[in-house]
Design an enzyme around this catalytic site. Structure first.
Site, PDB file in Angstrom:
ATOM      1  CG  ASP A  67      55.209 -43.505 -76.440  1.00  0.00           C
ATOM      2  OD1 ASP A  67      55.216 -44.120 -77.176  1.00  0.00           O
ATOM      3  OD2 ASP A  67      55.605 -43.618 -74.864  1.00  0.00           O
ATOM      4  CG  ASN A 136      61.958 -45.019 -65.842  1.00  0.00           C
ATOM      5  OD1 ASN A 136      61.863 -45.923 -66.426  1.00  0.00           O
ATOM      6  ND2 ASN A 136      62.609 -43.851 -66.493  1.00  0.00           N
ATOM      7  CG  HIS A 138      59.641 -44.964 -69.028  1.00  0.00           C
ATOM      8  ND1 HIS A 138      60.437 -44.386 -69.237  1.00  0.00           N
ATOM      9  CD2 HIS A 138      58.959 -46.413 -69.553  1.00  0.00           C
ATOM     10  CE1 HIS A 138      60.525 -45.301 -70.833  1.00  0.00           C
ATOM     11  NE2 HIS A 138      60.213 -45.814 -71.048  1.00  0.00           N
ATOM     12  CD  GLU A 143      60.586 -41.435 -67.785  1.00  0.00           C
ATOM     13  OE1 GLU A 143      60.697 -42.406 -67.696  1.00  0.00           O
ATOM     14  OE2 GLU A 143      61.714 -40.968 -68.781  1.00  0.00           O
TER      15      GLU A 143
HETATM   16  C1  F6R Z   1      57.002 -46.858 -76.463  1.00  0.00           C
HETATM   17  C2  F6R Z   1      56.939 -47.055 -75.227  1.00  0.00           C
HETATM   18  C3  F6R Z   1      57.928 -47.220 -73.988  1.00  0.00           C
HETATM   19  C4  F6R Z   1      58.403 -49.102 -73.666  1.00  0.00           C
HETATM   20  C5  F6R Z   1      60.130 -48.803 -73.128  1.00  0.00           C
HETATM   21  C6  F6R Z   1      60.659 -49.873 -72.747  1.00  0.00           C
HETATM   22  O1  F6R Z   1      56.132 -46.582 -76.952  1.00  0.00           O
HETATM   23  O2  F6R Z   1      55.898 -46.833 -74.454  1.00  0.00           O
HETATM   24  O3  F6R Z   1      57.162 -47.037 -72.462  1.00  0.00           O
HETATM   25  O4  F6R Z   1      57.863 -49.666 -73.843  1.00  0.00           O
HETATM   26  O5  F6R Z   1      60.624 -47.617 -72.771  1.00  0.00           O
HETATM   27  O6  F6R Z   1      60.835 -50.103 -74.567  1.00  0.00           O
HETATM   28  P1  F6R Z   1      61.791 -51.253 -74.501  1.00  0.00           P
HETATM   29  O7  F6R Z   1      60.963 -52.437 -75.315  1.00  0.00           O
HETATM   30  O8  F6R Z   1      62.639 -50.710 -75.663  1.00  0.00           O
HETATM   31  O9  F6R Z   1      62.713 -51.616 -73.637  1.00  0.00           O
END
Ligand code: F6R
Length: 259
Positions: A67, A136, A138, A143
């Site tokens: 992303d 959450n 995702h 989301e």
């Molecule tokens: C980032 C991504 C997100 C993160 C997720 C966890 O490229 O795809 O899905 O893996 O938000 O984020 P952290 O590791 O910062 O808790």
């Protein structure tokens, strides 16, 4: 789904790095799907360390990131391109022309999403996808209530995700609230998926992912339908799993069987 539970964040990250290392050693031209955020940081550090010690080359590797924030140029301080350069790419021998991240800085977002899907296909698909999980549930920026068969597209981030990621932004920086993300359908086409869940704040999402119903309300639960998904957890993230003892036992049996 294989569930690996290790004592600490560090142990889980070393497991992930060694898994990736073995994977690349076997398939030196592998296509890797990569994530950003906190969960993958120690894994990237361990990969850099293995590269520096001479036991790992990324020369023939291609990468696709999950992303990117809409509106940020690649050299913006907070862009995921910049994150990847700082945390991994600038420290290994990868050809950065072979590293793909969704392009989000002009208005042709839809074209950018379509092209991303085409580029992944042109490279034969993703061999190994690395994931984190949002509190959450995702994966990528898919989301809750994202279609389980969604493709790369623009997504509006939830307030929860914006709040969680605000820690990366300085007060003076504008935090984007939309992003381009690979879809859940795109992620599910990877041959192998390795998801890292670290910390107590991930324990609810992890239990829903592993043991909850398959539901778009927890996008990560889609991994229950993947034939080759490995969920690597530290003890804190695993603390709400009902079958905790079973997962520990299964991995122990695997080790004994292999010896
Ligand atoms: C980032 C991504 C997100 C993160 C997720 C966890 O490229 O795809 O899905 O893996 O938000 O984020 P952290 O590791 O910062 O808790």
């Amino acid at each position: 789904m294989r569930v690996v539970i290790l004592p600490t964040e560090h142990d889980a990250s070393i497991f992930a790095a060694d898994f990736i290392k073995e994977f690349i050693t076997e398939k030196q031209n592998a296509v890797l799907g990569l994530a950003t955020g906190s969960s993958v940081l120690l894994t990237y550090e361990a990969l850099i360390d293995r590269h520096r010690k001479g036991s790992l080359s990324f020369q023939n590797i291609t990468t696709f990131n999950l992303d990117e924030y809409v509106g940020l140029t690649p050299n913006h301080n907070q862009s995921y391109r910049n994150y990847m350069k700082q945390k991994l790419f600038d420290h290994i021998d990868i050809n950065q022309n072979n590293t793909y991240i969704p392009e989000c800085f002009d208005d042709a977002y839809e074209l950018s999403c379509t092209n991303y899907e085409i580029e992944i296909k042109n490279h034969g698909g993703i061999d190994l996808q690395l994931l984190g999980i949002g509190s959450n549930g995702h994966i990528g920026f898919n989301e809750p209530t994202s279609s389980l068969s969604s493709r790369t597209r623009v997504k509006t981030l939830t307030q929860n995700t914006i709040a969680n990621n605000s820690r990366f932004f300085k007060d003076t920086e504008v935090q984007p609230s939309i992003a381009i993300t690979m879809g859940i359908g795109t992620i599910m086409e990877a041959q192998t998926i390795l998801l890292l869940g670290l910390g107590k704040h991930k324990s609810k999402a992890v239990s829903e992912l592993v043991e909850g119903p398959l539901s778009s309300f927890c996008p990560g639960s889609a991994l229950q339908n993947h034939a080759n998904a490995i969920v690597v957890l530290d003890n804190k993230a695993a603390s709400e799993l009902k079958l905790y003892d079973y997962y520990i036992h299964t991995e122990k049996m695997k080790l004994e069987y292999m010896c």
